[in-house]
Design an enzyme around this catalytic site. Structure first.
Site, PDB file in Angstrom:
ATOM      1  N   ARG A 170       5.186  -4.087  -4.570  1.00 52.67           N
ATOM      2  CA  ARG A 170       5.406  -4.418  -3.172  1.00 52.67           C
ATOM      3  C   ARG A 170       6.883  -4.718  -2.971  1.00 52.67           C
ATOM      4  NH1 ARG A 170       0.924  -7.309  -5.040  1.00 52.67           N
ATOM      5  NH2 ARG A 170      -1.067  -6.736  -4.070  1.00 52.67           N
ATOM      6  N   LYS A 194       0.908 -11.413  -5.440  1.00 54.42           N
ATOM      7  CA  LYS A 194       0.215 -12.298  -4.511  1.00 54.42           C
ATOM      8  C   LYS A 194      -0.493 -13.410  -5.271  1.00 54.42           C
ATOM      9  CE  LYS A 194      -0.596  -9.151  -0.622  1.00 54.42           C
ATOM     10  NZ  LYS A 194      -1.623  -8.518   0.243  1.00 54.42           N
ATOM     11  N   HIS A 264       6.259   0.272   1.758  1.00 57.26           N
ATOM     12  CA  HIS A 264       4.867   0.258   1.279  1.00 57.26           C
ATOM     13  C   HIS A 264       4.338   1.677   1.084  1.00 57.26           C
ATOM     14  CE1 HIS A 264       1.960  -2.812   0.289  1.00 57.26           C
ATOM     15  NE2 HIS A 264       0.992  -2.065   0.768  1.00 57.26           N
ATOM     16  N   HIS A 290      -4.221  -5.341  -7.947  1.00 53.04           N
ATOM     17  CA  HIS A 290      -5.362  -5.622  -7.081  1.00 53.04           C
ATOM     18  C   HIS A 290      -6.388  -6.468  -7.821  1.00 53.04           C
ATOM     19  CE1 HIS A 290      -4.657  -1.857  -4.358  1.00 53.04           C
ATOM     20  NE2 HIS A 290      -3.933  -2.893  -3.991  1.00 53.04           N
ATOM     21  N   TYR A 299      -7.630   4.774  -2.301  1.00 57.39           N
ATOM     22  CA  TYR A 299      -6.697   5.839  -2.685  1.00 57.39           C
ATOM     23  C   TYR A 299      -7.424   7.074  -3.202  1.00 57.39           C
ATOM     24  CZ  TYR A 299      -3.076   2.314  -2.225  1.00 57.39           C
ATOM     25  OH  TYR A 299      -2.246   1.357  -1.732  1.00 57.39           O
TER      26      TYR A 299
END
Length: 318
Positions: A170, A194, A264, A290, A299
């Site tokens: 990211r 994250k 992104h 993730h 995806y």
């Protein structure tokens, strides 16, 4: 990162400009919001941006409802969502606010021990699934080759573009990197994602070369004082994510790509090209950072669409 008390003080200053009826939050609301923010920051380890967004949404609901948080019913929440619809808010915005309320009332129930289940019976608006946009290989190569390598900033920009595509990080993760996080010769970098979760990501030969050139030829010229940041701006300090967006925009315009390309998009392209090349979905999940496999599965739809398009354009009997 601003503390919650500072954020609440800032919001309080805005409230002073509202009517007195709106400005007077109940003490129970204030206590619940403080506890909720601390729970998100400490227990759930969410980023400051996410905590601020959740608190802002619940704060707006508190102003509207004007009642004690423990007295809220499902009917009241539905009325609140209805007035958001009347204000022409998008389904995505309403779903985000509903997510914040759901997290807040689950917090009250599980952590505070309050017997509240009002929010569980209220459904969020159904959102259309958005397939992530990506670039084809020739489009990506054209973009990567756009920076002027005779200039220090061009060498830096090439390193950024190559790294974003090669690693799938990211943009916030990219600009947060320090030089010490990078192992160029091994093609490895330690990234904080994250929820402050650390992961190791990889980057290949072209990105290694671009990084090596940047560290040897460009970064020393940009550096003004001792600075840990990997990517520097023209003032010799850490590059911001907004600046990276401007860099991407400049080269998209330069090569005249008709697509809407953001930093992104490089992450989407990274995942799509890996899956098209036969990568295992679990591996892509790990590289992207993730938590849920369902976040990565989107995806596969993008990759299949691309394969169908290639087949239809290439096969004589398609």
């Amino acid at each position: 990162m601003l503390t919650f008390k500072m954020r609440l003080a800032n919001k309080g200053a805005k409230l002073d400009r509202m009517s007195n009826a709106q400005a007077q939050l109940q003490v129970d609301w204030q206590r619940a919001l403080h506890a909720f923010a601390q729970y998100l920051e400490v227990e759930r380890n969410l980023s400051g941006h996410t905590v601020s967004a959740y608190v802002h949404d619940v704060f707006a609901f508190a102003i509207w409802v004007g009642d004690l948080p423990f007295n809220v019913t499902a009917t009241i929440i539905r009325k609140y969502l209805a007035q958001l619809v009347d204000r022409k808010l998008s389904k995505r915005s309403i779903a985000r606010q509903m997510s914040a309320l759901r997290s807040f009332y689950r917090f009250l129930r599980t952590v505070e021990g309050a017997k509240i289940a009002a929010v569980e019976s209220v459904r969020s608006p159904r959102l259309e699934k958005r397939l992530p946009s990506f670039l084809y290989v020739d489009e990506m190569l054209e973009l990567l080759n756009a920076p002027d390598l005779s200039q220090p900033l061009g060498i830096r920009d090439r390193a950024i573009l190559e790294f974003l595509y090669a690693s799938g990080v990211r943009v916030a993760e990219c600009v947060a990197l320090d030089v010490s996080d990078l192992r160029v010769e091994s093609g490895l970098v330690s990234v904080i994602g994250k929820g402050n979760r650390e992961r190791i990501v990889l980057f290949g030969t072209d990105a290694k070369n671009a990084m090596r050139n940047y560290l040897q030829l460009s970064r020393p010229k940009l550096l003004r004082k001792e600075e840990r940041a990997l990517f520097l701006n023209h003032r010799g300090t850490r590059l911001s994510d907004r600046s990276v967006r401007r860099i991407v925009d400049r080269y998209v315009q330069q090569v005249a790509l008709s697509k809407n390309v953001t930093p992104h998009t490089f992450r989407h392209t990274f995942a799509t090209h890996l899956l098209e090349g036969g990568a295992d979905l679990r591996v892509v999940q790990e590289l992207l950072g993730h938590q849920s496999l369902s976040s990565t599965q989107i995806y596969t739809h993008t990759a299949k669409e691309h394969l169908m398009r290639v087949y239809e354009l290439s096969h004589p009997r398609a």
